[in-house]
Design an enzyme around this catalytic site. Structure first.
Site, short mmCIF file in Angstrom:
data_model
loop_
_atom_site.label_atom_id
_atom_site.label_comp_id
_atom_site.label_asym_id
_atom_site.label_seq_id
_atom_site.Cartn_x
_atom_site.Cartn_y
_atom_site.Cartn_z
N PRO A 2 -10.55 -3.79 13.15
CA PRO A 2 -11.48 -2.77 12.75
C PRO A 2 -11.55 -1.75 13.29
CG PRO A 2 -12.41 -4.46 14.19
CD PRO A 2 -11.11 -4.33 14.33
N GLU A 3 -11.50 -0.61 12.81
CA GLU A 3 -11.52 0.61 13.30
C GLU A 3 -13.08 1.20 13.01
OE1 GLU A 3 -8.27 3.29 12.83
OE2 GLU A 3 -6.92 1.94 12.09
#
Length: 274
Positions: A2-3
């Site tokens: 995840p960013e």
DNA sequence: CTCCTATCCTGCGAGC
DNA sequence: TGCTCGCAGGATAGGA
């Protein structure tokens, strides 16, 4: 995994689940062996407290309760999911690390095969340790062409490595760094200090644009990302360059190139980003 | 100081 | 089919 967009979408899903401010009945630690050991004793003290709200700072989720807060970082493969009507004695999945039982008969489960995630209490010490060094939020007014340009002065690292540096700006990871540089038509390899003020301004706009579009698309699902409600994102279908090595550029037909920069796979268009 | 590399882990797909 | 290898959305310690 995840960013910033994925973490933001997870946060929004958790907000919907936690809308009625349920009380924590039990925090269960099935596998405390994340990146850092989970401080179980401190977290147990939050049992009985209502969860008031969920926030995001950088790629961290911050849960606030009546009795204090706790934080969650998803690392590469961390995920939260909700299950209904399960008991503390029920069988858990292989990589389920934490279960938070709520008085709403729901349970929040943290799952993380690679164990790069972080789960920690929120206090002065952990705030200092986790947050003190972090740069501005990319979607806030604190992040401008001028502030980015100033923070890159004297930096000889590649521009791509610089925008992934959480001290410069938070939330931009390996996918969105390549995508933002493509939109700004800037080659990822240039040295950070070579970025002009004008192009810094453009790059800020493109970082914000790509993050906002990704959030709107529910994030990017490469292999296993889904939000807390089990929905996958679809921004991966809109990648211009990421994971498109040797394929034609959608804009100009030129060849998308791939190389390792600062240890991470990087993609750019050989014609658009001259 | 700054910058780069290796490392923490498991799982999966490519290639043989 | 089955094996090995390389690589994966992040962050950081330690060395040059």
């Amino acid at each position: 995994m995840p960013e910033l967009p994925e973490v933001e979408v997870v946060k929004q899903g958790l907000e919907r689940i936690l809308l009625k401010q349920p009380r924590i009945v039990q925090m269960q630690f099935l596998r405390p062996d994340l990146r850092d050991p989970i401080p179980q004793q401190l977290l147990k003290k939050l049992e009985g407290a209502k969860i008031l709200r969920v926030r995001r700072r950088a790629k961290y989720l911050i849960f606030e309760t009546q009795a204090g807060g706790f934080l969650s970082h998803l690392g590469m493969t961390g995920a939260w999911r909700r299950e209904l009507d399960i008991s503390a004695k029920s069988q858990s999945g292989l990589h389920d690390h934490i279960r938070i039982f709520l008085d709403s008969a729901e349970c929040l489960i943290y799952h993380d095969p690679r164990r790069f995630g972080i789960f920690d209490i929120l206090n002065e010490e952990t705030q200092r340790k986790r947050f003190a060094h972090l740069g501005p939020e990319p979607l806030s007014k604190d992040f401008t062409g001028l502030t980015l340009w100033q923070s890159l002065r004297g930096k000889s690292v590649s521009l791509k490595a610089a925008i992934m540096d959480q001290k410069i700006v938070v939330g931009v990871g390996n996918i969105y760094a390549s995508e933002a540089l493509f939109l700004a038509k800037i080659k990822p390899q240039i040295k950070a200090h070579q970025l002009s003020k004008d192009r810094a301004h453009t790059l800020v706009q493109m970082i914000q644009a790509v993050l906002e579009r990704a959030i709107a698309a529910g994030g990017s699902t490469i292999s296993d990302y889904s939000n807390a409600e089990g929905r996958t994102g679809y921004f991966q279908n809109q990648f211009k360059v990421y994971d498109r090595g040797n394929k034609p550029c959608h804009e100009c037909g030129g060849l998308i190139k791939q190389a390792v920069i600062a240890g991470r796979s990087t993609y750019w268009c050989s014609k658009c980003q001259a």
